[in-house]
Design an enzyme around this catalytic site. Structure first.
Site, PDB file in Angstrom:
ATOM      1  N   SER A   1      51.051  35.716 -20.177  1.00 57.33           N
ATOM      2  CA  SER A   1      50.670  34.574 -19.335  1.00 57.33           C
ATOM      3  C   SER A   1      51.629  34.346 -18.176  1.00 57.33           C
ATOM      4  CB  SER A   1      50.615  33.313 -20.208  1.00 57.33           C
ATOM      5  OG  SER A   1      50.607  32.145 -19.432  1.00 57.33           O
ATOM      6  N   GLY A   2      51.083  34.260 -16.977  1.00 56.77           N
ATOM      7  CA  GLY A   2      51.897  33.950 -15.807  1.00 56.77           C
ATOM      8  C   GLY A   2      52.504  32.562 -15.892  1.00 56.77           C
ATOM      9  N   LEU A   3      51.693  31.600 -16.345  1.00 53.25           N
ATOM     10  CA  LEU A   3      52.196  30.234 -16.512  1.00 53.25           C
ATOM     11  C   LEU A   3      53.338  30.206 -17.515  1.00 53.25           C
ATOM     12  CD1 LEU A   3      52.155  27.135 -16.293  1.00 53.25           C
ATOM     13  CD2 LEU A   3      50.266  27.131 -17.954  1.00 53.25           C
TER      14      LEU A   3
ATOM     15  N   ASP B   1      54.510  27.936 -11.572  1.00 54.88           N
ATOM     16  CA  ASP B   1      53.514  29.008 -11.614  1.00 54.88           C
ATOM     17  C   ASP B   1      52.898  29.186 -10.237  1.00 54.88           C
ATOM     18  OD1 ASP B   1      51.810  30.949 -12.627  1.00 54.88           O
ATOM     19  OD2 ASP B   1      50.313  29.490 -13.301  1.00 54.88           O
TER      20      ASP B   1
ATOM     21  N   ASP C   1      48.785  38.701 -17.013  1.00 59.29           N
ATOM     22  CA  ASP C   1      48.247  37.775 -16.020  1.00 59.29           C
ATOM     23  C   ASP C   1      48.980  38.082 -14.715  1.00 59.29           C
ATOM     24  OD1 ASP C   1      47.507  35.656 -14.440  1.00 59.29           O
ATOM     25  OD2 ASP C   1      48.418  34.110 -15.693  1.00 59.29           O
TER      26      ASP C   1
ATOM     27  N   ASP D   1      48.392  37.307 -11.653  1.00 58.81           N
ATOM     28  CA  ASP D   1      48.151  36.391 -10.527  1.00 58.81           C
ATOM     29  C   ASP D   1      47.252  37.064  -9.487  1.00 58.81           C
ATOM     30  OD1 ASP D   1      49.677  34.518 -11.829  1.00 58.81           O
ATOM     31  OD2 ASP D   1      51.516  34.990 -10.759  1.00 58.81           O
TER      32      ASP D   1
ATOM     33  N   GLU E   1      43.458  37.507 -10.035  1.00 56.94           N
ATOM     34  CA  GLU E   1      42.524  36.472  -9.613  1.00 56.94           C
ATOM     35  C   GLU E   1      42.248  36.538  -8.119  1.00 56.94           C
ATOM     36  OE1 GLU E   1      45.043  32.457  -9.499  1.00 56.94           O
ATOM     37  OE2 GLU E   1      45.553  33.735 -11.212  1.00 56.94           O
TER      38      GLU E   1
ATOM     39  N   LYS F   1      49.736  32.120  -5.294  1.00 56.86           N
ATOM     40  CA  LYS F   1      48.665  31.447  -6.021  1.00 56.86           C
ATOM     41  C   LYS F   1      49.052  30.025  -6.392  1.00 56.86           C
ATOM     42  CE  LYS F   1      48.555  30.957 -10.129  1.00 56.86           C
ATOM     43  NZ  LYS F   1      48.435  31.853 -11.306  1.00 56.86           N
TER      44      LYS F   1
ATOM     45  N   ASN G   1      48.234  27.322  -9.651  1.00 60.28           N
ATOM     46  CA  ASN G   1      47.680  27.299 -10.994  1.00 60.28           C
ATOM     47  C   ASN G   1      46.308  26.646 -10.988  1.00 60.28           C
ATOM     48  OD1 ASN G   1      47.245  25.923 -13.815  1.00 60.28           O
ATOM     49  ND2 ASN G   1      48.732  27.551 -14.143  1.00 60.28           N
ATOM     50  N   SER G   2      45.370  27.242 -11.701  1.00 56.37           N
ATOM     51  CA  SER G   2      43.972  26.824 -11.648  1.00 56.37           C
ATOM     52  C   SER G   2      43.725  25.433 -12.226  1.00 56.37           C
ATOM     53  CB  SER G   2      43.098  27.841 -12.398  1.00 56.37           C
ATOM     54  OG  SER G   2      43.240  29.117 -11.842  1.00 56.37           O
TER      55      SER G   2
ATOM     56  N   ARG H   1      39.529  38.373 -12.161  1.00 55.34           N
ATOM     57  CA  ARG H   1      39.381  36.968 -12.514  1.00 55.34           C
ATOM     58  C   ARG H   1      38.685  36.219 -11.375  1.00 55.34           C
ATOM     59  NH1 ARG H   1      44.393  33.282 -14.703  1.00 55.34           N
ATOM     60  NH2 ARG H   1      43.881  31.336 -13.634  1.00 55.34           N
TER      61      ARG H   1
ATOM     62  N   HIS I   1      36.578  31.768 -15.026  1.00 58.61           N
ATOM     63  CA  HIS I   1      37.434  30.630 -15.331  1.00 58.61           C
ATOM     64  C   HIS I   1      36.730  29.323 -14.954  1.00 58.61           C
ATOM     65  CE1 HIS I   1      41.022  29.042 -16.787  1.00 58.61           C
ATOM     66  NE2 HIS I   1      41.836  29.177 -15.759  1.00 58.61           N
TER      67      HIS I   1
END
Length: 327
Positions: A77-79, A89, A116, A118, A145, A151, A153-154, A190, A221
């Protein structure tokens, strides 16, 4: 003659050891060969007829815990990795810093890692270099993504989520697929259309373009509290390629519903990192208040368990084998 005989006597133990070591290496190689490569394992998960699961990890220790729990694959996970490094992130951790973490994760485990990645840390050139470096470290795949670099965070509320141009992102996917040396290395595209507020039609348009560009799967997502975006997409997508989801916000949806929809893989995206934060906060606060370890020592992992996870037993055996014996 005497010298030759003496030489044979000296070499005999070494030759015996060499033969034995070669036999051990051959047996080890044979055992490894019986298990698919990490890349192949991930590809089989994505294309499986059964719903598969990837569990988040953010360092070597958490990666090993994920494997021991029985998971077949890891979400890098990037986060979580950025949080463990104490940064946001937002690509504040460079890709080389992320690679260093991944190397420890890969070395500690035998199951595949999907990173992940990004946005690929830049344009197609950055992304394809990332693929090369991931393959060198035994990472099985990367998820990228379709947003702009750096990026956002979504799941951040109210933040702008500008999307990349479809052709530009498709070119990035093609570059990654053309660069990989292992045919089973996986590139997951993504789609962030729902996150950015676009309708189903845009999500489908992007997913189809990335699928044609060579993506091994698409990740759809959504930040809704219900799975309606996912349900609408799956109905229209009609099984064109494997679909991955991240149900962080719609976590109350029964997992069997995702099976009914034909989802390929579910990512449990950040829960080891979040539980670690809660546990560390509680323990630290307790020790600060008590100025004592009395109320925490029996509630946390033992030092012996830490040594076990570090595989200290292997080092003890290796020391017996390789270090000179005390006289």
């Amino acid at each position: 003659m005497l010298a030759s005989s003496a030489l044979r006597l000296v070499l005999a133990p070494s030759l015996c050891n060499a033969v034995a070591n070669n036999a051990i290496r051959a047996a080890s190689t044979s055992a490894s060969a019986s298990k698919p490569k990490k890349t192949t394992q991930l590809k089989q998960m994505l294309t499986s007829n059964n719903l598969e699961f990837l569990m988040e990890a953010h360092n070597g220790l958490s990666a090993k815990i994920v494997e021991e729990a029985g998971f077949k694959g890891i979400w890098g996970s990037g986060l979580s990795i950025s949080a463990s490094l104490g940064v946001r992130d937002s690509n504040e951790a460079s890709y080389t810093q992320v690679l260093e973490v991944l190397e420890y994760m890969s070395d500690a485990t035998t199951i595949p890692i999907l990173l992940d990645g990004d946005t690929g840390y830049g344009n197609f050139n950055n992304a394809r270099r990332l693929v090369t470096k991931l393959e060198q470290r035994g990472v099985a795949g990367v998820c990228m993504e379709d947003k702009t670099f750096p990026k956002t965070n979504s799941l951040l509320d109210g933040r702008a989520q500008p999307l990349a141009d479809i052709e530009e992102f498709s070119g990035k996917i093609r570059a990654c697929k053309d660069t990989q040396k292992d045919a089973d290395f996986c590139v997951v595209a993504r789609v962030e259309a729902f996150i950015a507020g676009w309708p189903l039609e845009e999500a489908l348009r992007r997913a189809e373009a990335y699928h044609k560009a060579g993506a091994d799967a698409v990740l759809i997502h959504s930040k809704k509290k219900d799975p309606s975006d996912i349900e609408a997409f799956m109905k229209a997508w009609n099984n064109r390629a494997p679909v991955v989801i991240v149900p962080t916000n719609y976590y109350t949806t029964p997992t069997d519903r995702f099976r009914e929809l034909g989802i390929s893989t579910i990512i449990w995206a950040n829960h080891n990192m979040r539980t670690a934060i809660s546990s560390m906060q509680a323990t630290t606060k307790q020790i600060f208040q008590d100025q004592s370890l009395k109320n925490v020592e029996t509630k946390i992992a033992t030092v012996k368990e830490v040594f076990r996870l570090q595989n200290d037993q292997e080092l003890t055996k290796a020391e017996d084998k390789y270090l000179p014996k005390e006289k």
